[in-house]
Design a protein around this motif. Structure first.
Motif, mmCIF file in Angstrom:
data_model
loop_
_atom_site.group_PDB
_atom_site.id
_atom_site.type_symbol
_atom_site.label_atom_id
_atom_site.label_comp_id
_atom_site.label_asym_id
_atom_site.label_seq_id
_atom_site.Cartn_x
_atom_site.Cartn_y
_atom_site.Cartn_z
ATOM 1 N N ALA A 192 16.547 5.635 -11.860
ATOM 2 C CA ALA A 192 15.616 5.071 -10.881
ATOM 3 C C ALA A 192 15.330 3.603 -11.177
ATOM 4 O O ALA A 192 15.231 2.780 -10.260
ATOM 5 N N MET A 193 15.209 3.265 -12.453
ATOM 6 C CA MET A 193 14.938 1.881 -12.829
ATOM 7 C C MET A 193 16.088 0.959 -12.425
ATOM 8 O O MET A 193 15.867 -0.143 -11.894
ATOM 9 N N PHE A 194 17.324 1.391 -12.658
ATOM 10 C CA PHE A 194 18.471 0.558 -12.293
ATOM 11 C C PHE A 194 18.565 0.381 -10.774
ATOM 12 O O PHE A 194 18.921 -0.700 -10.294
ATOM 13 N N VAL A 195 18.213 1.421 -10.034
ATOM 14 C CA VAL A 195 18.215 1.298 -8.575
ATOM 15 C C VAL A 195 17.141 0.306 -8.134
ATOM 16 O O VAL A 195 17.392 -0.581 -7.299
ATOM 17 N N ARG A 196 15.947 0.431 -8.695
ATOM 18 C CA ARG A 196 14.852 -0.473 -8.318
ATOM 19 C C ARG A 196 15.180 -1.916 -8.685
ATOM 20 O O ARG A 196 15.003 -2.841 -7.876
ATOM 21 N N LEU A 197 15.650 -2.118 -9.915
ATOM 22 C CA LEU A 197 15.990 -3.474 -10.352
ATOM 23 C C LEU A 197 17.138 -4.042 -9.510
ATOM 24 O O LEU A 197 17.136 -5.235 -9.172
ATOM 25 N N GLY A 198 18.108 -3.203 -9.167
ATOM 26 C CA GLY A 198 19.222 -3.669 -8.356
ATOM 27 C C GLY A 198 18.777 -4.138 -6.981
ATOM 28 O O GLY A 198 19.207 -5.196 -6.492
ATOM 29 N N ILE A 199 17.901 -3.374 -6.324
ATOM 30 C CA ILE A 199 17.398 -3.764 -5.006
ATOM 31 C C ILE A 199 16.618 -5.069 -5.097
ATOM 32 O O ILE A 199 16.768 -5.967 -4.252
ATOM 33 N N ALA A 223 0.834 -1.203 0.000
ATOM 34 C CA ALA A 223 0.000 0.000 0.000
ATOM 35 C C ALA A 223 0.869 1.253 0.000
ATOM 36 O O ALA A 223 0.595 2.215 -0.742
ATOM 37 N N CYS A 224 1.909 1.253 0.812
ATOM 38 C CA CYS A 224 2.834 2.398 0.832
ATOM 39 C C CYS A 224 3.493 2.588 -0.531
ATOM 40 O O CYS A 224 3.707 3.720 -0.982
ATOM 41 N N THR A 225 3.807 1.473 -1.184
ATOM 42 C CA THR A 225 4.409 1.538 -2.517
ATOM 43 C C THR A 225 3.486 2.225 -3.505
ATOM 44 O O THR A 225 3.890 3.105 -4.274
ATOM 45 N N SER A 226 2.219 1.814 -3.503
ATOM 46 C CA SER A 226 1.250 2.382 -4.436
ATOM 47 C C SER A 226 1.065 3.874 -4.204
ATOM 48 O O SER A 226 1.067 4.678 -5.145
ATOM 49 N N ILE A 227 0.929 4.271 -2.941
ATOM 50 C CA ILE A 227 0.717 5.685 -2.622
ATOM 51 C C ILE A 227 1.957 6.503 -2.959
ATOM 52 O O ILE A 227 1.863 7.587 -3.548
ATOM 53 N N ALA A 228 3.133 5.980 -2.605
ATOM 54 C CA ALA A 228 4.373 6.711 -2.881
ATOM 55 C C ALA A 228 4.590 6.887 -4.381
ATOM 56 O O ALA A 228 5.069 7.941 -4.828
ATOM 57 N N THR A 229 4.243 5.872 -5.166
ATOM 58 C CA THR A 229 4.417 5.964 -6.617
ATOM 59 C C THR A 229 3.533 7.054 -7.207
ATOM 60 O O THR A 229 3.975 7.853 -8.048
ATOM 61 N N ILE A 265 14.571 11.519 -18.884
ATOM 62 C CA ILE A 265 14.969 10.193 -19.363
ATOM 63 C C ILE A 265 16.101 9.630 -18.507
ATOM 64 O O ILE A 265 16.066 8.459 -18.088
ATOM 65 N N PHE A 266 17.106 10.452 -18.203
ATOM 66 C CA PHE A 266 18.172 10.013 -17.302
ATOM 67 C C PHE A 266 17.608 9.646 -15.934
ATOM 68 O O PHE A 266 18.015 8.658 -15.312
ATOM 69 N N ALA A 267 16.653 10.440 -15.463
ATOM 70 C CA ALA A 267 16.066 10.190 -14.144
ATOM 71 C C ALA A 267 15.318 8.860 -14.116
ATOM 72 O O ALA A 267 15.435 8.090 -13.153
ATOM 73 N N VAL A 268 14.564 8.575 -15.170
ATOM 74 C CA VAL A 268 13.794 7.329 -15.225
ATOM 75 C C VAL A 268 14.713 6.113 -15.255
ATOM 76 O O VAL A 268 14.489 5.119 -14.542
ATOM 77 N N ASP A 270 12.950 4.021 -6.067
ATOM 78 C CA ASP A 270 12.733 4.443 -7.455
ATOM 79 C C ASP A 270 12.186 5.862 -7.501
ATOM 80 O O ASP A 270 12.691 6.726 -8.232
ATOM 81 N N VAL A 271 11.160 6.125 -6.705
ATOM 82 C CA VAL A 271 10.533 7.448 -6.690
ATOM 83 C C VAL A 271 11.530 8.503 -6.218
ATOM 84 O O VAL A 271 11.659 9.580 -6.829
ATOM 85 N N CYS A 272 12.247 8.213 -5.138
ATOM 86 C CA CYS A 272 13.190 9.189 -4.591
ATOM 87 C C CYS A 272 14.303 9.508 -5.586
ATOM 88 O O CYS A 272 14.687 10.679 -5.750
ATOM 89 N N VAL A 273 14.813 8.482 -6.258
ATOM 90 C CA VAL A 273 15.895 8.702 -7.219
ATOM 91 C C VAL A 273 15.398 9.521 -8.409
ATOM 92 O O VAL A 273 16.108 10.419 -8.894
#
Length: 475
Positions: free
Chosen positions: A190-197, A15-21, A184-187, A158-161
């Motif tokens: 963030a994607m690499f950080v999310r996938l890495g975690i 739920a926190c994920t959905s709201i934060a996104t 585009i750089f930001a997306v 992902d959101v924070c990055v």
């Protein structure tokens, strides 16, 4: 209470994920609003990318339900890579061929500067659906072992990055030399950080357990064909869901025309994210049954009755929050003028659409529970008709309501609610059809057993399946 505590620990991070996104996307949009052309170019390209990537996000359920051991996981990743490459080819066609001109400039009627920027952004975003799909398939494998905290951490990071990189790059020369590269750089960062975690969490928490899992028999083993048969109905429903709002915007604008149309679309634009915020997390209930009804060594099975009661509590909580936010005088106006920074007129016009939005939570929660049951039974083939009926109900409502004197944003949100109701009715019918078939199959199998074995099987069935036919496969 132990089962409810387990379910709560699983759902709260999601739920926190959905709201934060949702909040993060709004913050990012405000962060790149320094240039109208950049905002329009990137917004159009990113919306097309998200639409194309929506089907790949359903690989989450392949990882959650179909994958059992490490070999299955490798096959699921291979399927995801193949689908991601196919979507990347579509991006290249849009970016480098006349298809892009037809789809962007002609269809959306935007200026050539915006169209060129959108096609360039589509070229750069070609790898995003592949990476997103990989993140979701591993995310599903994490959720089947109840590691929702890792999933939440990856999404919040992902959101924070995204926001941090966007703000940092705005202080560089890119803001003047090539501002389109900033989001585009930001997306991608963030994607690499999310996938890495997600990959690190998978490696530490899940991979070892999958390597120790015993292989399934032939009927339950993972194959590409079975995975695709399970996946495509979910992908189709997701695609239809994503085109509903553009259809609403189009027909509402065409009905009014002129300045009233612009005003109505503006109201819908700011209403969607705010109205979606309280109930969006209810969609995560689709993962409850697959995560807590999957059998295996050391797994805890939660009864269906408990899952149903927990879902009801989630719905009542959402309705309470929505009723307070959208029906108590002054709160909606304060949110719109203070947080979203809309004009006072737009804030007043948002009141009624947001009140209608409150009741969308009811069909969404019912749909989530029944869809999760169908996914556990691997009977997703019954879902596609619901998306067709949703579209039909949506369009019919948008045609009929103006004749009843209902127009503008209120008409659009009322049509969305009608579409949800039509969808959940069809899902309920499919649910009943599948449940009846499974009961008949269980009864037929019982007739073929010796009398004492049949009685023993029936007693076990009644003890463990209180209301629904919990026909579990040895996943």
């Amino acid at each position: 209470m132990g089962d409810y505590w387990l379910l709560a620990k699983f759902m709260v991070p999601l739920a926190c994920t959905s709201i934060a996104t949702d909040i993060g996307e709004q913050a990012l949009n405000r962060g790149i609003a320094f240039s109208e052309n950049v905002t329009a170019s990137y917004g159009l390209a990113y919306s097309l990318t998200k639409f194309l990537a929506g089907s790949l996000q359903q690989t989450r359920h392949i990882g959650l339900i179909m994958v059992h051991q490490a070999t299955d996981g490798r096959k699921a990743v291979a399927v995801t890579v193949a689908m991601g490459m196919f979507v990347a080819v579509i991006h290249l066609l849009i970016a480098l061929t006349p298809l892009g001109y037809l789809l962007i400039e002609r269809a959306h009627q935007v200026e050539s500067v915006v169209g060129a920027g959108s096609r360039r952004a589509m070229l750069f975003l070609g790898a995003f659906p592949l990476l997103d799909g990989l993140a979701y398939v591993f995310l599903g494998m994490l959720l089947q072992y109840h590691h929702s905290v890792i999933v939440a951490a990856s999404s919040i990071a992902d959101v924070c990055v995204q926001v941090a990189i966007s703000l940092a790059l705005m202080e560089t020369n890119l803001q003047t030399s090539d501002p389109l590269l900033i989001p585009i750089f930001a997306v991608y960062a963030a994607m690499f950080v999310r996938l890495g975690i997600i990959l690190v969490g998978f490696g530490y928490k899940v991979l070892g357990k999958m390597k120790q899992a015993q292989p399934l028999d032939g009927k339950e083993s993972f194959t590409v064909v079975r995975a695709l048969k399970f996946w495509w109905p979910l992908a189709l429903v997701t695609a239809v869901n994503k085109v509903s709002r553009p259809i609403v915007n189009l027909l509402v604008a065409r009905e009014l025309g002129g300045t009233e149309a612009v005003e109505a679309v503006a109201v819908l634009t700011v209403t969607y994210p705010i109205g979606h915020l309280p109930y969006a997390w209810l969609n995560e209930m689709k993962s409850l049954a697959p995560a807590f009804r999957k059998r295996g060594e050391g797994r805890h099975i939660v009864p269906w009755r408990t899952l149903g009661k927990f879902s009801l509590v989630c719905l009542l909580l959402t309705l309470t929050v929505s009723l307070v936010l959208f029906f108590v005088p002054g709160i909606t106006f304060a949110i719109m003028t203070g947080w979203i920074e809309t004009s006072a007129n737009i804030a007043r016009l948002c009141q009624k659409p947001l009140q209608i939005f409150t009741f969308i939570a009811i069909p969404v929660s019912i749909r989530a529970l029944m869809t999760s049951w169908l996914m556990v039974q691997k009977r997703t083939w019954i879902l596609p008709p619901s998306s067709v009926f949703r579209l039909v109900a949506l369009v019919v409502t948008l045609v009929v309501l103006p004749r009843l004197g209902i127009q503008g944003a209120a008409m659009g949100i009322a049509a969305l609610l009608t579409g949800f109701l039509a969808e959940v009715v069809v899902v309920a019918i499919g649910f009943l059809i599948v449940r009846r078939r499974l009961r008949n199959q269980a009864a037929t199998a019982g007739d073929d057993m010796p009398e004492m074995e049949c009685l023993s099987s029936q007693n076990n069935y009644e003890n463990h399946l209180p209301k629904l036919v919990e026909r579990e496969t040895a996943l």
